[in-house]
Write a protein that holds these residues in place. Structure first.
Motif, PDB file in Angstrom:
ATOM      1  N   SER A  54       1.000 -10.051 -11.021  1.00 21.46           N
ATOM      2  CA  SER A  54       1.950  -8.944 -10.934  1.00 21.46           C
ATOM      3  C   SER A  54       1.204  -7.685 -10.517  1.00 21.46           C
ATOM      4  O   SER A  54       0.168  -7.346 -11.097  1.00 21.46           O
ATOM      5  N   LEU A  55       1.736  -7.015  -9.531  1.00 24.03           N
ATOM      6  CA  LEU A  55       1.094  -5.806  -9.024  1.00 24.03           C
ATOM      7  C   LEU A  55       1.749  -4.536  -9.544  1.00 24.03           C
ATOM      8  O   LEU A  55       1.108  -3.483  -9.589  1.00 24.03           O
ATOM      9  N   PHE A  56       3.015  -4.627  -9.905  1.00 26.18           N
ATOM     10  CA  PHE A  56       3.750  -3.479 -10.431  1.00 26.18           C
ATOM     11  C   PHE A  56       4.405  -3.839 -11.755  1.00 26.18           C
ATOM     12  O   PHE A  56       4.842  -4.976 -11.958  1.00 26.18           O
ATOM     13  N   GLN A  57       4.481  -2.848 -12.606  1.00 29.59           N
ATOM     14  CA  GLN A  57       5.315  -2.935 -13.803  1.00 29.59           C
ATOM     15  C   GLN A  57       6.627  -2.258 -13.468  1.00 29.59           C
ATOM     16  O   GLN A  57       6.678  -1.059 -13.205  1.00 29.59           O
ATOM     17  N   ARG A  58       7.706  -3.014 -13.423  1.00 29.80           N
ATOM     18  CA  ARG A  58       9.007  -2.463 -13.060  1.00 29.80           C
ATOM     19  C   ARG A  58       9.652  -1.837 -14.293  1.00 29.80           C
ATOM     20  O   ARG A  58       9.859  -2.507 -15.304  1.00 29.80           O
ATOM     21  N   ASN A  59       9.947  -0.546 -14.198  1.00 31.09           N
ATOM     22  CA  ASN A  59      10.666   0.156 -15.246  1.00 31.09           C
ATOM     23  C   ASN A  59      12.088   0.423 -14.766  1.00 31.09           C
ATOM     24  O   ASN A  59      12.469   0.065 -13.643  1.00 31.09           O
ATOM     25  N   HIS A  60      12.885   1.089 -15.603  1.00 28.08           N
ATOM     26  CA  HIS A  60      14.293   1.280 -15.252  1.00 28.08           C
ATOM     27  C   HIS A  60      14.457   2.110 -13.989  1.00 28.08           C
ATOM     28  O   HIS A  60      15.221   1.757 -13.092  1.00 28.08           O
ATOM     29  N   GLU A  96      -6.350  -1.890  -8.611  1.00 29.85           N
ATOM     30  CA  GLU A  96      -7.590  -2.304  -7.951  1.00 29.85           C
ATOM     31  C   GLU A  96      -7.329  -2.726  -6.512  1.00 29.85           C
ATOM     32  O   GLU A  96      -8.065  -2.346  -5.590  1.00 29.85           O
ATOM     33  N   LEU A  97      -6.258  -3.484  -6.308  1.00 27.53           N
ATOM     34  CA  LEU A  97      -5.931  -3.925  -4.951  1.00 27.53           C
ATOM     35  C   LEU A  97      -5.513  -2.752  -4.075  1.00 27.53           C
ATOM     36  O   LEU A  97      -5.888  -2.672  -2.903  1.00 27.53           O
ATOM     37  N   ALA A  98      -4.757  -1.801  -4.639  1.00 28.59           N
ATOM     38  CA  ALA A  98      -4.290  -0.657  -3.862  1.00 28.59           C
ATOM     39  C   ALA A  98      -5.454   0.169  -3.330  1.00 28.59           C
ATOM     40  O   ALA A  98      -5.425   0.634  -2.191  1.00 28.59           O
ATOM     41  N   ALA A  99      -6.488   0.362  -4.149  1.00 26.99           N
ATOM     42  CA  ALA A  99      -7.644   1.144  -3.702  1.00 26.99           C
ATOM     43  C   ALA A  99      -8.338   0.471  -2.529  1.00 26.99           C
ATOM     44  O   ALA A  99      -8.699   1.120  -1.539  1.00 26.99           O
ATOM     45  N   THR A 100      -8.501  -0.840  -2.609  1.00 28.97           N
ATOM     46  CA  THR A 100      -9.187  -1.569  -1.537  1.00 28.97           C
ATOM     47  C   THR A 100      -8.344  -1.635  -0.279  1.00 28.97           C
ATOM     48  O   THR A 100      -8.826  -1.372   0.829  1.00 28.97           O
ATOM     49  N   THR A 149       5.096   1.342 -11.993  1.00 26.67           N
ATOM     50  CA  THR A 149       3.707   1.720 -12.207  1.00 26.67           C
ATOM     51  C   THR A 149       2.834   0.538 -11.824  1.00 26.67           C
ATOM     52  O   THR A 149       3.256  -0.628 -11.909  1.00 26.67           O
ATOM     53  N   LEU A 150       1.628   0.827 -11.399  1.00 26.91           N
ATOM     54  CA  LEU A 150       0.711  -0.226 -10.996  1.00 26.91           C
ATOM     55  C   LEU A 150       0.119  -0.909 -12.225  1.00 26.91           C
ATOM     56  O   LEU A 150      -0.242  -0.258 -13.208  1.00 26.91           O
ATOM     57  N   THR A 151       0.000  -2.211 -12.155  1.00 22.69           N
ATOM     58  CA  THR A 151      -0.771  -2.941 -13.144  1.00 22.69           C
ATOM     59  C   THR A 151      -2.256  -2.742 -12.843  1.00 22.69           C
ATOM     60  O   THR A 151      -2.609  -2.258 -11.761  1.00 22.69           O
ATOM     61  N   PRO A 152      -3.153  -3.093 -13.751  1.00 21.83           N
ATOM     62  CA  PRO A 152      -4.585  -2.979 -13.436  1.00 21.83           C
ATOM     63  C   PRO A 152      -4.962  -3.738 -12.171  1.00 21.83           C
ATOM     64  O   PRO A 152      -5.758  -3.241 -11.361  1.00 21.83           O
ATOM     65  N   GLU A 172       0.829  -1.203   0.000  1.00 20.96           N
ATOM     66  CA  GLU A 172       0.000   0.000   0.000  1.00 20.96           C
ATOM     67  C   GLU A 172       0.863   1.253   0.000  1.00 20.96           C
ATOM     68  O   GLU A 172       0.581   2.220  -0.717  1.00 20.96           O
ATOM     69  N   ALA A 173       1.949   1.254   0.783  1.00 21.00           N
ATOM     70  CA  ALA A 173       2.841   2.412   0.807  1.00 21.00           C
ATOM     71  C   ALA A 173       3.535   2.594  -0.535  1.00 21.00           C
ATOM     72  O   ALA A 173       3.653   3.711  -1.049  1.00 21.00           O
ATOM     73  N   ALA A 174       3.983   1.489  -1.133  1.00 16.77           N
ATOM     74  CA  ALA A 174       4.646   1.575  -2.425  1.00 16.77           C
ATOM     75  C   ALA A 174       3.678   2.050  -3.510  1.00 16.77           C
ATOM     76  O   ALA A 174       4.043   2.834  -4.390  1.00 16.77           O
ATOM     77  N   ALA A 175       2.419   1.601  -3.445  1.00 19.37           N
ATOM     78  CA  ALA A 175       1.420   2.023  -4.426  1.00 19.37           C
ATOM     79  C   ALA A 175       1.088   3.496  -4.261  1.00 19.37           C
ATOM     80  O   ALA A 175       0.881   4.214  -5.252  1.00 19.37           O
TER      81      ALA A 175
END
Length: 307
Positions: free
Chosen positions: A52-58, A69-73, A62-65, A16-19
């Motif tokens: 997968s909850l995050f899309q890891r970039n360099h 959804e999980l972060a909001a709940t 960013t959050l995946t769909p 939740e903190a990371a999101a």
């Protein structure tokens, strides 16, 4: 019945903190752990859920769909848990926390608040002022009043009051001026007081909009000082510094008590209004319901509608 695996609560808090920060480093600073520990907890949660909850970039995430959804709940649930724990620690009566803008608090809410306290003497009300978006969960707010278009994600928003705009000034200003103010073009003899918050917001009246609607052709709409808020512009009008575009209901008490007058009859509709905001779960607290009901009663009395 198959036993459901226990939810990894530590991993959920970390996620939740990371999101919220959209950053493992930001979450690590908040939680006083290393970014590697955040990454480990998020990976543990992803393996637990099988998604997968995050899309890891360099250099960012960013959050995946599924993650969004999980972060909001999870954010809402953890916010409710934090509030419940705070109330369990403090046996004093719960404080009813209201967030609103300084202008609305000073010009409308606070002058009437004593009537709510008389009706509900045991209610403890705290007024917080801010123009920013309110985080109801993390901020612990029960009720919000905002001036805007009414599109507020994740909360319940009910229209409280419309906010038409019209010129207002001090009666002393008119009395001291050798020029009358009976026609919109007469404003060329007066200082226009501007609210910068109206600039660049489609449908929110500024002086250029009002002058065009009123048919004024001899007035420079850009002349006059600019104030950071409608509250300051209207207070400058009260002190006789010029003519401001007043917003109902912010000027209603000043008009009724003679501190301001409405010299010209032309008013403009406003795309913004005052909205009553709360979480649906707040309905479980009777004092919140009572406060919202009282706000609506005060609005109806002001407008002359039956309560």
């Amino acid at each position: 019945m198959k036993t459901r695996p226990a939810a990894p609560l530590n991993a959920l808090r970390t996620f939740e903190a990371a999101a919220r920060h959209l950053s493992f480093n930001g979450a690590a600073s908040e939680l006083f752990v290393t970014p590697a520990a955040v990454s480990h907890q998020v990976k543990h949660l992803e393996e637990h859920l099988g998604v997968s909850l995050f899309q890891r970039n360099h250099r960012s995430v960013t959050l995946t769909p599924e993650g969004a959804e999980l972060a909001a709940t999870v954010g809402e649930l953890l916010g409710q848990l934090d509030l419940a724990l705070d109330r369990a620690r403090n046996r004093a009566p719960a404080v009813l926390r209201v967030t609103t803008m300084e202008s609305f608090a000073a010009k409308w809410l606070v002058p009437r608040l004593h009537r709510f306290q008389q009706a509900f003497p045991d209610a403890r009300v705290r007024i917080d002022t801010s123009d920013e978006h309110a985080d109801f969960l993390r901020g612990g707010f029960d009720v919000g009043i905002r001036y805007g278009a009414g599109k507020y994600a994740g909360v319940r928003a009910d229209l409280l009051m419309q906010a038409p705009a019209f010129p207002v000034c001090s009666p002393a200003l008119l009395g001291a001026s050798p020029h009358g103010l009976k026609h919109p073009d007469d404003l060329r003899h007066y200082t226009l007081l501007h609210d910068e918050g109206a600039t660049g917001r489609p449908g929110v009246p500024a002086w250029s909009d009002w002058l065009a609607a009123a048919g004024a052709t001899k007035v420079n709409p850009a002349s006059g000082p600019v104030f950071a808020s409608i509250y300051l512009a209207q207070e400058a009008a009260v002190s006789g510094q010029g003519v401001a575009l007043g917003l109902a209901p912010l000027v209603d008490d000043d008009l009724r008590q003679g501190r301001l007058v409405k010299p010209l009859g032309v008013g403009l509709e406003n795309a913004y209004a005052f909205w009553l905001i709360r979480r649906d779960v707040s309905q479980q607290r009777p004092e919140v319901e009572a406060f919202c009901h009282w706000l609506r009663q005060e609005q109806r009395q002001l407008s002359g509608a039956p309560c």
